[in-house]
Design a protein around this motif. Structure first.
Motif, PDB file in Angstrom:
ATOM      1  N   THR A 273      -4.296  -0.022  -4.555  1.00 42.43           N
ATOM      2  CA  THR A 273      -3.718   0.119  -3.213  1.00 42.43           C
ATOM      3  C   THR A 273      -2.320   0.730  -3.269  1.00 42.43           C
ATOM      4  OG1 THR A 273      -2.803  -2.126  -3.291  1.00 42.43           O
ATOM      5  CG2 THR A 273      -5.000  -1.859  -2.332  1.00 42.43           C
TER       6      THR A 273
ATOM      7  N   GLU B 210       0.845  -1.193   0.000  1.00 44.07           N
ATOM      8  CA  GLU B 210       0.000   0.000   0.000  1.00 44.07           C
ATOM      9  C   GLU B 210       0.879   1.241   0.000  1.00 44.07           C
ATOM     10  OE1 GLU B 210      -2.460  -0.663   3.442  1.00 44.07           O
ATOM     11  OE2 GLU B 210      -0.820  -0.296   4.839  1.00 44.07           O
TER      12      GLU B 210
ATOM     13  N   TYR C 261      -7.233   4.163   0.747  1.00 42.72           N
ATOM     14  CA  TYR C 261      -6.857   4.749   2.041  1.00 42.72           C
ATOM     15  C   TYR C 261      -8.096   5.186   2.818  1.00 42.72           C
ATOM     16  CZ  TYR C 261      -1.762   4.803   1.537  1.00 42.72           C
ATOM     17  OH  TYR C 261      -0.440   4.449   1.446  1.00 42.72           O
TER      18      TYR C 261
ATOM     19  N   ARG D 192      -9.510   2.027   4.128  1.00 41.25           N
ATOM     20  CA  ARG D 192      -8.651   1.552   5.225  1.00 41.25           C
ATOM     21  C   ARG D 192      -8.939   2.327   6.508  1.00 41.25           C
ATOM     22  NH1 ARG D 192      -2.198   2.473   5.028  1.00 41.25           N
ATOM     23  NH2 ARG D 192      -2.946   4.576   5.475  1.00 41.25           N
ATOM     24  N   TRP D 193      -9.128   3.646   6.395  1.00 43.39           N
ATOM     25  CA  TRP D 193      -9.429   4.474   7.566  1.00 43.39           C
ATOM     26  C   TRP D 193     -10.764   4.048   8.182  1.00 43.39           C
ATOM     27  CZ3 TRP D 193     -13.472   7.939   8.535  1.00 43.39           C
ATOM     28  CH2 TRP D 193     -13.328   8.721   9.667  1.00 43.39           C
TER      29      TRP D 193
ATOM     30  N   LEU E  57      -0.009  11.825   5.134  1.00 43.89           N
ATOM     31  CA  LEU E  57      -1.343  11.613   4.574  1.00 43.89           C
ATOM     32  C   LEU E  57      -2.021  12.915   4.151  1.00 43.89           C
ATOM     33  CD1 LEU E  57      -2.731   8.708   6.790  1.00 43.89           C
ATOM     34  CD2 LEU E  57      -1.738   8.612   4.501  1.00 43.89           C
TER      35      LEU E  57
END
Length: 435
Positions: A364, A296, A303, A306-307, A409
């Motif tokens: 990813t 990733e 993302y 994923r969060w 991020l």
């Protein structure tokens, strides 16, 4: 012009990846100056073409400084030069077996490619391997020599790509100076010539394939498309898009579509044939699967998922989501394929651009050089959000520190906000244009 040349020299010989402030400053200046030069000198082809070639030649004697992948390329190439199948073992297995002395500079190569790369089977298809093998045969004991061979190949490839981009732009009645948006784009020069990524070779075959398709020479188009797949597997994403194009074209039909697919897959099979074995299929498949279920980097939609996963179930969901996203990508490409009338060259190219965009927005892992392929396709359309992405994707290098890896991020969010925001703006603008 001199400022651009000086900055590329600095990029090649006086930059380390961990110095992100210097990297982004140089890249921003190169990006702005390059596009200003295109704007001011778009009729001076000799000047711009010469500048593009000179900027590439600046890197000739430089060891790539933003990526370690070239060490693996050299490793694979030296194995082939010794008559050894590179798909059957990992570099770590070679080192542990005691046979490492067969490969010159083996320890240096394995240390250079780092443990993650050295622990996995190669995932580079055979046409790429052919260039690695050439470097391995010509310079079996020199890393720099191998780098120079691969770099000269990629410079030649970029020039051929430029020529065929110009041919296609003329055929599509688009401004031919748009070819420089690819040829002088700093991302293309730095990531292909500088860091030795073979997306450039894939793009060359893809562009020439499309050129032959427009000339109704579908067999040659299929052969070249197959070669493109055998550089990188990515063009497979485009195959469903040809359905309406072949069905609707006056001199082409469904039987030729089947023939196009057949010749494409036969070409891919023939390139794999010298390496073919049960172990290759398993090892290559496992290596490709890792990109969806383990790795990733610089992702957008993933993302966000994923969060949400961390917030709801408390752990990383890549193992599950990485298996679902390829299905979503396939469905998205099928929608573009069958719900858009891809019956003309211009519409087909726009569909290709959106198919690639769906793929990368749902991936990813998105390394900067991945953006080169959709950037090349965007040159043949009115959409310029890929030009924006070719700038913002460089934000991802902020993750590399001197001793650690730490993605920023907020920069990833900024990258994709700018890209998706500009995409939405252009999409609405195009809808108004045809309403």
């Amino acid at each position: 012009m001199l400022a651009v040349i000086a900055m590329y020299f600095t990029f090649a010989y006086d930059l380390v990846r961990s110095d992100f402030i210097k990297l982004i400053s140089l890249y921003t200046a190169l990006f702005l100056l390059s596009f200003k030069l295109i704007q001011l000198q778009k009729l001076n082809w000799k000047l711009l073409l010469g500048l593009g070639i000179v900027c590439r030649l600046i890197f000739l004697f430089a060891i790539p400084n933003l990526s370690q992948d070239f060490y693996r390329f050299i490793w694979d190439g030296r194995l082939i030069a010794q008559g050894i199948n590179p798909y059957l073992s990992t570099p770590q297995q070679w080192m542990q077996s005691g046979n490492f002395e067969v490969i010159e500079q083996s320890r240096q190569l394995v240390e250079g490619m780092q443990a993650l790369n050295a622990s996995h089977f190669t995932n580079y298809p055979p046409v790429s391997q052919g260039v690695y093998a050439l470097a391995g045969m010509l310079f079996p004991k020199s890393i720099l020599g191998s780098v120079i061979v691969m770099r000269l190949v990629l410079i030649f490839v970029d020039i051929i790509t430029f020529i065929f981009i110009c041919k296609l732009l003329k055929r599509l009645a688009l401004p031919t100076h748009q070819a420089f948006w690819y040829f002088l784009n700093p991302l293309v020069i730095i990531e292909l010539t500088g860091n030795l990524h073979f997306e450039g070779l894939m793009v060359m075959f893809l562009v020439i394939s499309f050129y032959f398709l427009l000339k109704k020479k579908w067999i040659w188009a299929a052969v070249l498309f197959g070669f493109s797949v055998s550089v990188k597997l990515l063009p497979l994403v485009l195959l469903p898009l040809f359905f309406h194009y072949f069905r609707k074209q006056e001199k082409l039909n469904l039987y030729k579509l089947i023939g196009f697919y057949g010749v494409t897959f036969l070409t891919v099979l023939l390139t794999f044939l010298p390496f073919l074995s049960v172990e290759l299929i398993q090892n290559f498949g496992d290596s490709v699967a890792l990109w969806f279920t383990k790795f990733e980097f610089n992702a957008s939609v993933y993302y966000l998922i994923r969060w949400i996963g961390f917030q709801t179930i408390g752990w990383n969901v890549i193992g599950i989501v990485g298996k679902i996203l390829p299905i979503v990508i396939l469905l998205g490409v099928l929608v573009v394929s069958f719900f858009r009338k891809n019956n003309s060259e211009k519409i087909l190219l726009i569909s290709m651009l959106f198919a690639f965009s769906i793929y990368f927005l749902l991936s990813t892992t998105v390394h900067p050089w991945y953006v080169v392929t959709p950037l090349a396709i965007s040159i043949f359309t009115r959409y310029k959000f890929l030009v924006v992405w070719s700038f913002t994707v460089i934000f991802s290098y902020s993750a590399y520190g001197l001793t650690n890896f730490d993605e920023k991020l907020w920069l990833v969010v900024l990258e994709y906000l700018l890209v998706i925001g500009f995409l939405i703006y252009e999409w609405k603008k195009e809808k108004l244009r045809f309403s």
